[in-house]
Enzyme design. Sequence first.
Site, PDB file in Angstrom:
ATOM      1  N   TRP A   1       0.827  -1.279  -0.190  1.00 60.42           N
ATOM      2  CA  TRP A   1       0.152  -0.388   0.000  1.00 60.42           C
ATOM      3  C   TRP A   1       0.786   1.511   0.426  1.00 60.42           C
ATOM      4  CZ3 TRP A   1      -4.655   2.523   0.073  1.00 60.42           C
ATOM      5  CH2 TRP A   1      -4.675   3.337   1.338  1.00 60.42           C
ATOM      6  N   MET A   2       0.348   1.629  -0.805  1.00 65.94           N
ATOM      7  CA  MET A   2       1.021   3.606  -0.387  1.00 65.94           C
ATOM      8  C   MET A   2      -0.287   4.811  -0.878  1.00 65.94           C
ATOM      9  SD  MET A   2       3.541   4.973  -3.329  1.00 65.94           S
ATOM     10  CE  MET A   2       2.453   5.750  -4.678  1.00 65.94           C
ATOM     11  N   ASN A   3       0.345   5.798   0.005  1.00 64.06           N
ATOM     12  CA  ASN A   3      -0.758   6.859   0.107  1.00 64.06           C
ATOM     13  C   ASN A   3       0.447   7.456  -0.228  1.00 64.06           C
ATOM     14  OD1 ASN A   3      -1.147   6.283   3.217  1.00 64.06           O
ATOM     15  ND2 ASN A   3      -1.261   7.736   3.810  1.00 64.06           N
ATOM     16  N   ASP A   4       0.119   9.218   0.922  1.00 67.48           N
ATOM     17  CA  ASP A   4       1.619  10.083   0.678  1.00 67.48           C
ATOM     18  C   ASP A   4       2.386  10.138   0.402  1.00 67.48           C
ATOM     19  OD1 ASP A   4      -0.933  10.515   1.866  1.00 67.48           O
ATOM     20  OD2 ASP A   4      -0.057  12.001   3.891  1.00 67.48           O
TER      21      ASP A   4
ATOM     22  N   TRP B   1      -4.985   0.572   3.962  1.00 74.58           N
ATOM     23  CA  TRP B   1      -3.752   1.108   4.874  1.00 74.58           C
ATOM     24  C   TRP B   1      -3.011   0.645   6.561  1.00 74.58           C
ATOM     25  CZ3 TRP B   1      -3.863   3.437  10.307  1.00 74.58           C
ATOM     26  CH2 TRP B   1      -2.169   4.438  10.354  1.00 74.58           C
TER      27      TRP B   1
ATOM     28  N   ARG C   1       0.540  16.729  12.713  1.00 74.65           N
ATOM     29  CA  ARG C   1       1.438  15.688  12.236  1.00 74.65           C
ATOM     30  C   ARG C   1       2.092  16.288  11.221  1.00 74.65           C
ATOM     31  NH1 ARG C   1      -3.763  13.535  11.852  1.00 74.65           N
ATOM     32  NH2 ARG C   1      -4.719  13.903  10.067  1.00 74.65           N
ATOM     33  N   ASP C   2       3.192  15.720  10.075  1.00 77.02           N
ATOM     34  CA  ASP C   2       3.250  15.897   8.697  1.00 77.02           C
ATOM     35  C   ASP C   2       4.269  17.327   8.493  1.00 77.02           C
ATOM     36  OD1 ASP C   2       1.257  13.660   8.066  1.00 77.02           O
ATOM     37  OD2 ASP C   2       0.003  15.579   7.576  1.00 77.02           O
TER      38      ASP C   2
ATOM     39  N   TRP D   1      -9.395   9.657  -0.124  1.00 74.80           N
ATOM     40  CA  TRP D   1      -9.963   9.172   1.781  1.00 74.80           C
ATOM     41  C   TRP D   1     -11.334   7.996   1.264  1.00 74.80           C
ATOM     42  CZ3 TRP D   1      -5.929   5.989   3.757  1.00 74.80           C
ATOM     43  CH2 TRP D   1      -5.254   6.797   3.541  1.00 74.80           C
TER      44      TRP D   1
HETATM   45  C1  FRU Z   1      -2.754  12.280   4.901  1.00 71.72           C
HETATM   46  C2  FRU Z   1      -1.981  11.383   5.714  1.00 71.72           C
HETATM   47  C3  FRU Z   1      -1.065  12.365   6.915  1.00 71.72           C
HETATM   48  C4  FRU Z   1      -0.644  11.017   7.843  1.00 71.72           C
HETATM   49  C5  FRU Z   1      -0.852  10.300   6.183  1.00 71.72           C
HETATM   50  C6  FRU Z   1      -0.794   9.054   7.615  1.00 71.72           C
HETATM   51  O1  FRU Z   1      -3.287  11.173   3.782  1.00 71.72           O
HETATM   52  O2  FRU Z   1      -3.542  11.623   6.518  1.00 71.72           O
HETATM   53  O3  FRU Z   1      -2.143  13.147   7.669  1.00 71.72           O
HETATM   54  O4  FRU Z   1       0.518  11.556   8.341  1.00 71.72           O
HETATM   55  O5  FRU Z   1      -2.062  10.136   6.142  1.00 71.72           O
HETATM   56  O6  FRU Z   1      -0.775   7.529   6.718  1.00 71.72           O
END
Ligand code: FRU
Length: 515
Positions: free
Chosen positions: A21-24, A48, A145-146, A284
């Site tokens: 899986w990949m997100n950000d 996720w 976060r982030d 999402w």
């Molecule tokens: C955004 C997010 C970030 C978090 C990450 C978790 O898509 O919700 O805020 O750091 O994904 O995977």
Amino acid sequence: WDVTNTDFYRPSYHHTPSYGWMNDPNGMFYKDGVYHLCYQYNPYGSKWGNMHWGHAISRDLIHWKEVEPTIARDPMGHIFSGSAVIDKEGTAKYGKDAIVALYTSASDKNGQIQCMAYSTDGGYTFHKYPGNPVLTPFDGLKDFRDPKVFWYAPLKKWYMIVSADKEMRFYSSPNLRDWTYISAFGQGYGAQPNQFECPDFFQLPVDGNPNKKKWVMIVNINPGCLFGGSATEYFIGDFDGKNFVCDSKPSVAKFLDYGKDHYATVTFSGVQDRVLGIAWMSNWQYANVTPIRQYRGANTLPREFKLFTGKDGQIYMSSNVVPEVAGLRKTFKRLPDLVIAQGKDSKNLSSSKENAFEMEMDVAPGDAAKTGFILYNEKGEKVNIYFDMKAGRLVMDRTESGRTKFGEKAEAHKIEKEFDLHEHREIKEPFRKLNSVNYKNDFALGTWAPLSLCDSKTYHLDVFVDKCSIEIFVNGGRIAMTNLVFPTQPYTSVKFYSDGNKAAYRNIKVSELRL
Ligand code: FRU
């Protein structure tokens, strides 16, 4: 393990992980001719969970080579999103040119806290700082976060912008380790309701004038997308090292992309002459249940950001695909120019049947009320891209694009039990209740962008189709629109139409694209 592709929908020229899986996108930087792209990654499955930073490298932003994940999950928590900088002067005491990454460690026990890792081999191997965390929220905030870090030259200090629920907070540091709170921005600004995530902050010239620069704050919001779920918003303004002052009123929302599958946009550090960003192509609302198995999640084509003055006098940011994509063109076909008043004109689009192509054209809608083109396949699955001149909109309709219903109720949000970040968020979204997610309505829809951003009578369209995604760029990225589609067969034909007065389509070029 064997990572030979088994997915029908795996893009041919977009970045995807070979497995998992990949997100950000995370911690992107450019050094010694190499672009480094890390990303939110689950190496154990295609939903996720178990978040790590995966890692890929490229010399041309197009051909990516997957390397070992850089930052692995540890007992402190998931490794959430963050950024990386090149510490030229060695302020963090890891030597000149060390790569320093700041990321969020997330767990139920410790909450969301900012941590640091460093690399002394050019960004291939990272070591976690033993004194982590380097920053915790002063008010015990849950959503914190982030971190995005940048060098602020006027004060010769590092700055961090970090998302804190419904605002962004600024911190500064002499050494990337000791952080002092500066200010916050964002409460009540932009699309509502929202939650702020994945910030970015950089300066750009306006209309190419190096003497007129503005600061841009990128804020990824979920929810808040015009069409539901996740989207990238931005604010333009001034920054004096203390406060960010936005040019527009709080109610103004400017979107970087008008599709439904464009999220978590952040930019590369270390690139001198342009500002380059990448986004994750999903939303999402349904990211966990798209009809894909071996991997899940793809990145957009890399894009360059520029500021321009719109016809209402406000400053906007364009997002155009980078010129490096020209290297993907494998064939070239020119379709004859068309002037259509009524009805339709069909053309065979692609002989390769790979569903991986680019189509460019100049469109003059003239006095037509509605004109556009339909990409379709033998089964009649279709994507309708059109100019609604009455409403002043460019529209992409994917209601009949192929598979539009997938996943069972709320499956999208059944993610790792231990830290149900996105489930938690969905509960907060007032207009969409958990357990009643309707994928038909969430996925199958049309998205639109205001044509006023283009300020022209002829529109140059550059459209990229890659198995399960469509990216549209109008007039050099003044409009960008990214949407997923899941046709059960490739789109092999195109039909141009106008339902009234004459509309002209010129310089229509089709190229098959391959790595
Ligand atoms: C955004 C997010 C970030 C978090 C990450 C978790 O898509 O919700 O805020 O750091 O994904 O995977």
